[in-house]
Design a protein around this motif. Structure first.
Motif, PDB file in Angstrom:
ATOM      1  N   PRO A   1       0.808  -1.232   0.000  1.00 10.18           N
ATOM      2  CA  PRO A   1       0.000   0.000   0.000  1.00 10.18           C
ATOM      3  C   PRO A   1       0.838   1.278   0.000  1.00 10.18           C
ATOM      4  O   PRO A   1       0.510   2.262  -0.686  1.00 10.18           O
ATOM      5  N   TYR A   2       1.941   1.279   0.748  1.00 13.93           N
ATOM      6  CA  TYR A   2       2.759   2.487   0.833  1.00 13.93           C
ATOM      7  C   TYR A   2       3.472   2.811  -0.478  1.00 13.93           C
ATOM      8  O   TYR A   2       3.912   3.950  -0.686  1.00 13.93           O
TER       9      TYR A   2
ATOM     10  N   SER B   1       2.179   3.173  -3.257  1.00 15.77           N
ATOM     11  CA  SER B   1       1.350   4.184  -3.920  1.00 15.77           C
ATOM     12  C   SER B   1       1.108   5.392  -3.025  1.00 15.77           C
ATOM     13  O   SER B   1       1.235   6.541  -3.462  1.00 15.77           O
ATOM     14  N   SER B   2       0.774   5.146  -1.762  1.00  7.17           N
ATOM     15  CA  SER B   2       0.362   6.248  -0.895  1.00  7.17           C
ATOM     16  C   SER B   2       1.497   7.228  -0.633  1.00  7.17           C
ATOM     17  O   SER B   2       1.293   8.453  -0.646  1.00  7.17           O
ATOM     18  N   PHE B   3       2.701   6.713  -0.390  1.00 11.44           N
ATOM     19  CA  PHE B   3       3.802   7.635  -0.103  1.00 11.44           C
ATOM     20  C   PHE B   3       4.181   8.430  -1.347  1.00 11.44           C
ATOM     21  O   PHE B   3       4.453   9.627  -1.259  1.00 11.44           O
ATOM     22  N   GLU B   4       4.159   7.781  -2.500  1.00  9.77           N
ATOM     23  CA  GLU B   4       4.476   8.518  -3.734  1.00  9.77           C
ATOM     24  C   GLU B   4       3.448   9.609  -3.988  1.00  9.77           C
ATOM     25  O   GLU B   4       3.798  10.692  -4.466  1.00  9.77           O
ATOM     26  N   GLU B   5       2.183   9.350  -3.679  1.00  5.27           N
ATOM     27  CA  GLU B   5       1.164  10.392  -3.821  1.00  5.27           C
ATOM     28  C   GLU B   5       1.511  11.588  -2.938  1.00  5.27           C
ATOM     29  O   GLU B   5       1.339  12.739  -3.325  1.00  5.27           O
ATOM     30  N   GLY B   6       2.018  11.294  -1.744  1.00  3.93           N
ATOM     31  CA  GLY B   6       2.440  12.376  -0.864  1.00  3.93           C
ATOM     32  C   GLY B   6       3.599  13.162  -1.448  1.00  3.93           C
ATOM     33  O   GLY B   6       3.636  14.397  -1.348  1.00  3.93           O
TER      34      GLY B   6
ATOM     35  N   GLU C   1       2.340  15.460  -4.210  1.00  5.55           N
ATOM     36  CA  GLU C   1       1.696  16.654  -3.663  1.00  5.55           C
ATOM     37  C   GLU C   1       2.737  17.639  -3.131  1.00  5.55           C
ATOM     38  O   GLU C   1       2.613  18.855  -3.314  1.00  5.55           O
TER      39      GLU C   1
ATOM     40  N   ARG D   1       5.016  11.383   7.877  1.00  4.18           N
ATOM     41  CA  ARG D   1       3.859  10.602   7.476  1.00  4.18           C
ATOM     42  C   ARG D   1       3.896   9.217   8.135  1.00  4.18           C
ATOM     43  O   ARG D   1       4.960   8.662   8.420  1.00  4.18           O
TER      44      ARG D   1
ATOM     45  N   ASP E   1       3.294   6.434   6.763  1.00  5.54           N
ATOM     46  CA  ASP E   1       3.832   5.414   5.865  1.00  5.54           C
ATOM     47  C   ASP E   1       5.289   5.672   5.486  1.00  5.54           C
ATOM     48  O   ASP E   1       5.871   4.948   4.676  1.00  5.54           O
TER      49      ASP E   1
ATOM     50  N   ASN F   1       8.632   2.293  -5.970  1.00  2.00           N
ATOM     51  CA  ASN F   1       7.892   3.133  -6.913  1.00  2.00           C
ATOM     52  C   ASN F   1       8.905   3.820  -7.823  1.00  2.00           C
ATOM     53  O   ASN F   1       9.871   4.422  -7.341  1.00  2.00           O
TER      54      ASN F   1
END
Length: 284
Positions: free
Chosen positions: A202-203, A205-210, A213, A232, A234, A272
């Motif tokens: 999961p991280y 994707s989620s950390f790259e989204e961060g 941003e 964060r 993650d 990622n």
């Protein structure tokens, strides 16, 4: 069609890149989407950006706690800083030259900013040349400009690494392209557990989204946003250690008033492959 240069970036000012670069196996993964994407970005650099020199920071070279090292050698061999791979991996070549003149410009900027520098003679480590083989194929898309590698600090202080980028920003007006080379998500422990499956952590994707941003905010807010990444929930999973993330802090620091953008991203297992650019590229 390529985006025209913005008022904050004249056509002569270099953008700044963060390139997601893989390990030794990556140089033979020529059908991997990230290998192909690096080739596209490399062609953008050679045909549109057209730098006079490249200054690169790799995840695989750390120096002192308050001092960086810089390669001042004109002629460089490759460093095969990996172990247990097939024998032919240690026969790969990537033609390159350094520049004492560019290195001294980097040293001067860092000295003014109060950042200590040690001059060394060394080759390019695989954190640079493996990815550059994809981006700047010596036969199809040669870079043909000097490459000067600078180390990270031997610590995980993101603020200090951001300051390194800030110190070097004005080199962009002299035709010097600054590249950070690492990965925005890099957990090798989980990679070894998941590489035989198609599971994406999961991280990844989620950390790259961060990160996307954080690099995309207004430049005046960017440093705070980049530092907030490390808080964060993650962050520790995405980066058990920070050496693969710190090059993007340097790149962000060097971006000045230019806005960052994600060029492409691909979560894979516990990695990622995201690629970023700060600043626009002028239409040709």
């Amino acid at each position: 069609m390529s985006k025209a240069a913005t008022p904050s970036q004249s056509p002569s000012r270099m953008p700044v890149y963060f390139l997601g670069i893989g390990g030794p196996n990556f140089m033979e993964a020529k059908d991997h989407p990230a290998f192909l994407k690096l080739g596209e970005i490399g062609r953008e650099i050679t045909t549109k950006v057209k730098p006079k020199a490249v200054v690169v920071f790799s995840a695989h070279w750390q120096h002192g706690p308050s001092t960086v090292a810089i390669n001042v050698a004109e002629k460089m061999d490759l460093i095969y800083d990996f172990y247990g791979f097939p024998p032919h991996y240690y026969e790969y070549e990537y033609p390159n030259t350094g520049s004492r003149e560019v290195a001294e410009k980097v040293i001067e900027k860092l000295f003014i900013a109060g950042i200590g520098v040690d001059r060394v003679h060394r080759g390019l480590d695989h954190g640079v040349w493996v990815g550059f083989l994809a981006a700047f194929d010596p036969k199809k898309n040669p870079l043909n400009v000097p490459i000067v590698q600078v180390s990270l600090l031997g610590n995980e202080d993101a603020v200090q690494h951001y300051r390194i980028g800030q110190a070097l920003e004005k080199l962009r007006d002299e035709g010097v392209l600054i590249i950070g080379a690492g990965m925005v998500v890099h957990n090798l422990h989980d990679f070894r557990k998941t590489r035989s499956s198609t599971k994406v952590m999961p991280y990844a994707s989620s950390f790259e989204e961060g990160v996307k941003e954080a690099v995309s905010v207004k430049p005046k807010d960017r440093q705070a946003a980049m530092m907030a990444l490390l808080k964060r929930s993650d962050a520790k999973a995405a980066h058990p250690s920070l050496e693969h993330l710190l090059p993007i802090h340097i790149a962000a620091g060097a971006a000045g008033s230019d806005v960052g953008q994600r060029l492409w991203a691909l979560p894979e297992g516990s990695l990622n492959w995201a690629q970023y650019r700060f600043g626009a590229v002028a239409a040709v």
